[in-house]
Design a protein around this motif. Structure first.
Motif, PDB file in Angstrom:
ATOM      1  N   THR A 261       0.837  -1.206   0.000  1.00 53.54           N
ATOM      2  CA  THR A 261       0.000   0.000   0.000  1.00 53.54           C
ATOM      3  C   THR A 261       0.872   1.257   0.000  1.00 53.54           C
TER       4      THR A 261
ATOM      5  N   PRO B 155      -5.193  -9.830  -1.203  1.00 57.11           N
ATOM      6  CA  PRO B 155      -4.611  -8.489  -1.073  1.00 57.11           C
ATOM      7  C   PRO B 155      -3.116  -8.541  -0.771  1.00 57.11           C
ATOM      8  N   LEU B 156      -2.643  -9.692  -0.302  1.00 53.60           N
ATOM      9  CA  LEU B 156      -1.263  -9.905   0.130  1.00 53.60           C
ATOM     10  C   LEU B 156      -0.967  -9.016   1.358  1.00 53.60           C
TER      11      LEU B 156
HETATM   12  C1  NCD Z   1      -3.967  -5.902   3.552  1.00 50.47           C
HETATM   13  C2  NCD Z   1      -4.139  -4.950   4.728  1.00 50.47           C
HETATM   14  O1  NCD Z   1      -3.195  -4.244   5.118  1.00 50.47           O
HETATM   15  O2  NCD Z   1      -5.254  -4.918   5.234  1.00 50.47           O
HETATM   16  N1  NCD Z   1      -2.769  -5.712   2.857  1.00 50.47           N
HETATM   17  C3  NCD Z   1      -2.705  -4.760   1.886  1.00 50.47           C
HETATM   18  O3  NCD Z   1      -2.948  -3.601   2.118  1.00 50.47           O
HETATM   19  N2  NCD Z   1      -2.426  -5.167   0.640  1.00 50.47           N
HETATM   20  C4  NCD Z   1      -4.215  -7.311   3.913  1.00 50.47           C
HETATM   21  C5  NCD Z   1      -3.430  -7.924   5.029  1.00 50.47           C
HETATM   22  O4  NCD Z   1      -2.593  -7.283   5.671  1.00 50.47           O
HETATM   23  O5  NCD Z   1      -3.653  -9.106   5.262  1.00 50.47           O
END
Ligand code: NCD
Length: 309
Positions: free
Chosen positions: A55, A266-267
């Protein structure tokens, strides 16, 4: 008109505005060079009080690819929050330096509060277990690329549906589009919170079912959205250890799925998708990473009200 607005919850965007963002993101994908000066002279502040790889870096890469600049921090401990500064004072300060802010914070509702104390657009990059609307824009763009529609889909959401903010946001947004059905796959203890159900489904239980076994429903899905068990939001280590491997997507389970089902995540991934699945052409989670940057480029442009130049 998105100029000057905040993005705090998925409800801040109408269906028309979602399409406006998706269309711009698609244009950027097609001809990125045309957008490389769109944010000249603008600064994005990235305030991350919680860990992040995709992100934060995708926001920063997005702004840099638009010709803008970035300032910020990647952990609360390197900001004056560590000295006891309130979130409100931090936001008032950063808002004086930058043109737009992306903020991630462990407390639910923090973005809502922060948005009240700055005049620059504030983007929620995740507030505790609550919402993560820019991950949803990422997800929608990836779905559109593969399915060419956001309607009439059967979406399976699997894993930690209780604390998974990406899940809460995705359900709320996909509910805005016609004829989508949701299959919620989780252990009972990690089921979707009542407040999300109440808001998203409005008491209409025909739009979703709740099950515990992925194998029982995988053949019905157009989209399988896998999620990590959110270790950092558990109160008790023993519960996390017991639940963390509830679901593992393997090539064997993929054999039961439709030929055109897509797998999103979403990883970060921990154990919930075995790496053998990565080479399956239905696995779209690394494409999703790339879509995240383009979706954020479109969002930054629209909130700043800038055009390509
Ligand atoms: C997610 C989050 O931070 O909520 N990750 C992300 O932003 N791609 C999912 C997660 O942390 O499992």
């Amino acid at each position: 008109m998105l100029k000057g607005r905040n993005l705090v919850t998925p409800d801040d965007l109408s269906v028309e505005e979602i399409f406006e963002l998706m269309n711009l993101a698609k244009q950027i994908i097609e001809s990125p060079k045309e957008y490389s000066n769109a944010c000249n002279g603008k600064i994005l502040g990235t305030l991350f009080f919680e860990p992040s790889t995709r992100t934060r870096l995708s926001f920063e890469a997005a702004m840099l690819r638009l010709g803008g600049e970035i300032v910020g921090f990647s952990e609360g401990s390197s900001s004056s929050a560590a000295k006891g500064e309130s979130l409100i004072d931090t936001i008032r300060t950063v808002g004086a330096y930058v043109d737009i802010i992306a903020m991630r914070h462990p407390k639910e509702g923090s973005s809502h509060l922060a948005a009240r104390y700055t005049d620059v657009p504030l983007i929620n990059a995740g507030d505790g277990g609550h919402y993560h609307p820019t991950q949803t824009l990422t997800d929608l763009l990836t779905i559109l690329e593969s399915k060419d529609t956001l309607e009439g889909l059967v979406i399976g959401l699997c894993g930690d549906l209780k604390f998974g903010r990406t899940v809460h946001s995705l359900i709320k947004s996909m509910k805005k589009f016609k004829d989508n059905k949701f299959i919620l796959i989780s252990p009972q203890e990690l089921g979707i919170p009542e407040y999300v159900k109440a808001i998203a489904f409005n008491g209409n239980s025909e739009d979703y079912i709740e099950v515990e076994r992925l194998e029982d429903v995988i053949d019905q899905l157009d989209i399988l959205y896998m999620t990590r068990v959110q270790k950092e939001r558990f109160f008790n280590e023993a519960d996390y250890v017991r639940l963390k491997d509830s679901y593992i997507l393997t090539p064997k389970k993929m054999q039961l799925a439709k030929k055109d089902m897509i797998v999103l995540h979403p990883l970060p991934r921990v154990n919930e998708i075995s790496i053998e699945v990565d080479s399956d052409e239905r696995a779209k989670y690394f494409r999703q990473v790339k879509c995240g940057m383009y979706a954020r480029m479109a969002l930054i442009m629209k909130l700043l009200g800038v055009e390509k130049c």
